[in-house]
Design a protein around this motif. Structure first.
Motif, PDB file in Angstrom:
ATOM      1  N   ARG A 135       0.838  -1.210   0.000  1.00 51.79           N
ATOM      2  CA  ARG A 135       0.000   0.000   0.000  1.00 51.79           C
ATOM      3  C   ARG A 135       0.869   1.255   0.000  1.00 51.79           C
ATOM      4  NH1 ARG A 135      -2.929  -3.398   3.708  1.00 51.79           N
ATOM      5  NH2 ARG A 135      -5.095  -3.722   3.026  1.00 51.79           N
ATOM      6  N   ILE A 136       0.316   2.364  -0.470  1.00 58.31           N
ATOM      7  CA  ILE A 136       0.966   3.657  -0.282  1.00 58.31           C
ATOM      8  C   ILE A 136       0.599   4.133   1.111  1.00 58.31           C
ATOM      9  CG2 ILE A 136       1.056   6.062  -1.027  1.00 58.31           C
ATOM     10  CD1 ILE A 136       0.581   5.106  -3.873  1.00 58.31           C
ATOM     11  N   VAL A 137       1.594   4.213   1.976  1.00 64.27           N
ATOM     12  CA  VAL A 137       1.351   4.522   3.391  1.00 64.27           C
ATOM     13  C   VAL A 137       1.743   5.952   3.748  1.00 64.27           C
ATOM     14  CG1 VAL A 137       1.566   2.118   4.094  1.00 64.27           C
ATOM     15  CG2 VAL A 137       3.610   3.563   4.046  1.00 64.27           C
ATOM     16  N   GLY A 138       2.289   6.683   2.798  1.00 66.84           N
ATOM     17  CA  GLY A 138       2.651   8.063   3.077  1.00 66.84           C
ATOM     18  C   GLY A 138       3.006   8.795   1.797  1.00 66.84           C
ATOM     19  N   GLU A 139       2.805  10.097   1.807  1.00 67.46           N
ATOM     20  CA  GLU A 139       3.133  10.940   0.655  1.00 67.46           C
ATOM     21  C   GLU A 139       3.632  12.275   1.163  1.00 67.46           C
ATOM     22  OE1 GLU A 139       0.938  13.112  -3.179  1.00 67.46           O
ATOM     23  OE2 GLU A 139      -0.039  11.424  -2.160  1.00 67.46           O
ATOM     24  N   GLU A 140       4.715  12.753   0.568  1.00 60.11           N
ATOM     25  CA  GLU A 140       5.225  14.070   0.935  1.00 60.11           C
ATOM     26  C   GLU A 140       5.796  14.769  -0.285  1.00 60.11           C
ATOM     27  OE1 GLU A 140       9.283  12.879   3.129  1.00 60.11           O
ATOM     28  OE2 GLU A 140       7.504  11.855   3.883  1.00 60.11           O
ATOM     29  N   ARG A 141       5.693  16.071  -0.291  1.00 60.12           N
ATOM     30  CA  ARG A 141       6.223  16.883  -1.393  1.00 60.12           C
ATOM     31  C   ARG A 141       7.389  17.707  -0.864  1.00 60.12           C
ATOM     32  NH1 ARG A 141       4.530  18.237  -6.255  1.00 60.12           N
ATOM     33  NH2 ARG A 141       2.535  17.167  -5.933  1.00 60.12           N
ATOM     34  N   ASN A 142       8.493  17.665  -1.572  1.00 60.97           N
ATOM     35  CA  ASN A 142       9.663  18.424  -1.147  1.00 60.97           C
ATOM     36  C   ASN A 142       9.511  19.886  -1.546  1.00 60.97           C
ATOM     37  OD1 ASN A 142      11.204  16.278   0.002  1.00 60.97           O
ATOM     38  ND2 ASN A 142      11.782  15.592  -2.049  1.00 60.97           N
ATOM     39  N   PRO A 143       9.754  20.811  -0.622  1.00 54.96           N
ATOM     40  CA  PRO A 143       9.674  22.232  -0.975  1.00 54.96           C
ATOM     41  C   PRO A 143      10.736  22.634  -1.988  1.00 54.96           C
ATOM     42  CG  PRO A 143      10.565  21.945   1.236  1.00 54.96           C
ATOM     43  CD  PRO A 143      10.069  20.608   0.801  1.00 54.96           C
ATOM     44  N   ARG A 144      11.847  21.903  -1.973  1.00 53.56           N
ATOM     45  CA  ARG A 144      12.925  22.142  -2.936  1.00 53.56           C
ATOM     46  C   ARG A 144      13.603  20.821  -3.238  1.00 53.56           C
ATOM     47  NH1 ARG A 144      18.497  22.996  -3.141  1.00 53.56           N
ATOM     48  NH2 ARG A 144      18.728  22.599  -0.910  1.00 53.56           N
ATOM     49  N   ARG A 145      13.844  20.557  -4.514  1.00 55.97           N
ATOM     50  CA  ARG A 145      14.554  19.343  -4.892  1.00 55.97           C
ATOM     51  C   ARG A 145      16.048  19.499  -4.637  1.00 55.97           C
ATOM     52  NH1 ARG A 145      12.517  17.582 -10.842  1.00 55.97           N
ATOM     53  NH2 ARG A 145      14.574  16.612 -10.778  1.00 55.97           N
ATOM     54  N   LEU A 146      16.632  18.528  -3.975  1.00 56.47           N
ATOM     55  CA  LEU A 146      18.070  18.528  -3.772  1.00 56.47           C
ATOM     56  C   LEU A 146      18.766  18.081  -5.059  1.00 56.47           C
ATOM     57  CD1 LEU A 146      18.417  16.833  -0.259  1.00 56.47           C
ATOM     58  CD2 LEU A 146      18.225  19.272  -0.795  1.00 56.47           C
ATOM     59  N   SER A 147      19.950  18.624  -5.286  1.00 55.15           N
ATOM     60  CA  SER A 147      20.768  18.134  -6.385  1.00 55.15           C
ATOM     61  C   SER A 147      21.471  16.861  -5.930  1.00 55.15           C
ATOM     62  CB  SER A 147      21.805  19.189  -6.767  1.00 55.15           C
ATOM     63  OG  SER A 147      22.798  19.288  -5.759  1.00 55.15           O
ATOM     64  N   PRO A 148      21.941  16.038  -6.865  1.00 54.41           N
ATOM     65  CA  PRO A 148      22.678  14.833  -6.454  1.00 54.41           C
ATOM     66  C   PRO A 148      23.873  15.143  -5.554  1.00 54.41           C
ATOM     67  CG  PRO A 148      22.067  14.670  -8.761  1.00 54.41           C
ATOM     68  CD  PRO A 148      21.703  16.055  -8.323  1.00 54.41           C
ATOM     69  N   ASP A 149      24.526  16.303  -5.760  1.00 57.30           N
ATOM     70  CA  ASP A 149      25.661  16.659  -4.904  1.00 57.30           C
ATOM     71  C   ASP A 149      25.244  16.906  -3.461  1.00 57.30           C
ATOM     72  OD1 ASP A 149      27.475  16.481  -6.961  1.00 57.30           O
ATOM     73  OD2 ASP A 149      27.378  18.604  -7.481  1.00 57.30           O
ATOM     74  N   GLU A 150      23.973  17.231  -3.240  1.00 57.21           N
ATOM     75  CA  GLU A 150      23.497  17.507  -1.884  1.00 57.21           C
ATOM     76  C   GLU A 150      22.975  16.268  -1.163  1.00 57.21           C
ATOM     77  OE1 GLU A 150      21.503  21.782  -1.731  1.00 57.21           O
ATOM     78  OE2 GLU A 150      20.824  20.680  -3.512  1.00 57.21           O
ATOM     79  N   VAL A 151      22.926  15.147  -1.878  1.00 58.44           N
ATOM     80  CA  VAL A 151      22.388  13.918  -1.311  1.00 58.44           C
ATOM     81  C   VAL A 151      23.523  13.104  -0.706  1.00 58.44           C
ATOM     82  CG1 VAL A 151      21.268  11.729  -1.880  1.00 58.44           C
ATOM     83  CG2 VAL A 151      20.459  13.845  -2.921  1.00 58.44           C
ATOM     84  N   HIS A 152      23.319  12.636   0.518  1.00 57.33           N
ATOM     85  CA  HIS A 152      24.331  11.862   1.217  1.00 57.33           C
ATOM     86  C   HIS A 152      23.673  10.644   1.852  1.00 57.33           C
ATOM     87  CE1 HIS A 152      27.082  15.260   0.738  1.00 57.33           C
ATOM     88  NE2 HIS A 152      26.105  16.043   1.154  1.00 57.33           N
ATOM     89  N   TRP A 153      24.377   9.505   1.789  1.00 56.32           N
ATOM     90  CA  TRP A 153      23.903   8.319   2.483  1.00 56.32           C
ATOM     91  C   TRP A 153      25.071   7.485   2.955  1.00 56.32           C
ATOM     92  CZ3 TRP A 153      23.049   8.793  -2.874  1.00 56.32           C
ATOM     93  CH2 TRP A 153      23.712   7.870  -3.693  1.00 56.32           C
TER      94      TRP A 153
END
Length: 241
Positions: free
Chosen positions: A223-241
């Motif tokens: 099921r889809i259990v949650g939905e959220e909209r990002n106020p601003r899309r991060l660039s790939p350079d800003e993504v960390h894991w």
């Protein structure tokens, strides 16, 4: 007269999607009454653990699988009622796929792997331009065995976008890659979305990637259990894991 514009029509519209796999005496409910709308040029991340239904949902949207019940439409194409020939035409004309494993033809060069797709596309890009979009214009004459895993995945992205698809469906595109290489591949997918206007759906279990999306749909238990909209899309350079 009202100045308010009507909301845009979704390019994907699904209601009540359910998928049950029967394995002997066991029934596996991969999807349970999923409702979904995806809009033109959106970048959507389907986020959830293994077994949550992400791949099943993506395969139905891509015309690779059929639901047990419910409806699914791509614009005016009824994906549930379509026969094999109609689904093949839909996939060929409208959908680009990127999977976790690259599925390149080892005996063909990078350019030949990508150019092969242009022979079945109605309005393809130039194969060299598609490879330039993913930063591989300098590797045209190399064979897959001469490339790193990240480079092979970028060839797979170029192969998917060279036919100018309306939608790009990506199934764990960084799942087999290390951190830095994964970010390079994500940057290529983002460029396709932004420069070509391709509606993009990525499924992943990596929550960090969700920051790159316009909208994040969380799946659990089919099921889809949650939905959220990002106020601003991060660039790939800003993504960390």
């Amino acid at each position: 007269m009202s100045d308010v514009s009507p909301p845009p029509a979704p390019v994907f519209h699904a209601r009540g999607l359910s998928k049950t796999y029967v394995m002997g005496d066991v029934e596996v409910h991969a999807l349970r009454s999923v409702d979904l709308d995806i809009f033109e040029r959106e970048f959507v991340v389907l986020l959830g653990p293994s077994g949550s239904g992400k791949s099943t949902l993506l395969n139905i949207l891509g015309g690779l699988d059929a639901p047990t019940s419910g409806e699914a439409n791509w614009r005016d194409h009824n994906l549930v009622g379509a026969d094999d020939a109609e689904l093949t035409r839909y996939r060929r004309e409208h959908v680009g796929f990127v999977f976790q494993f690259y599925n390149l033809i080892p005996s063909l060069t990078v350019l030949e792997n990508v150019a092969l797709v242009t022979e079945i596309a109605s309005h393809p890009l130039n194969a060299r331009d598609a490879l330039a979009l993913v930063g591989l214009e300098h590797r045209l004459d190399h064979f897959p065995s001469q490339l790193s895993g990240g480079e092979q995945q970028r060839v797979a992205v170029a192969r998917a976008i060279v036919k100018s698809p309306d939608v790009l469906l990506c199934d764990e595109p960084t799942g087999a890659l290390d951190y830095e290489t994964g970010k390079v591949v994500l940057a290529a997918i983002v460029r396709a979305n932004q420069q070509l206007g391709t509606t993009t759906v990525i499924i992943t279990h990596n929550a960090a990637i969700s920051g790159m999306a316009d909208r994040v749909l969380r799946l659990g238990g089919g099921r889809i259990v949650g939905e959220e909209r990002n106020p601003r899309r991060l660039s790939p350079d800003e993504v960390h894991w």
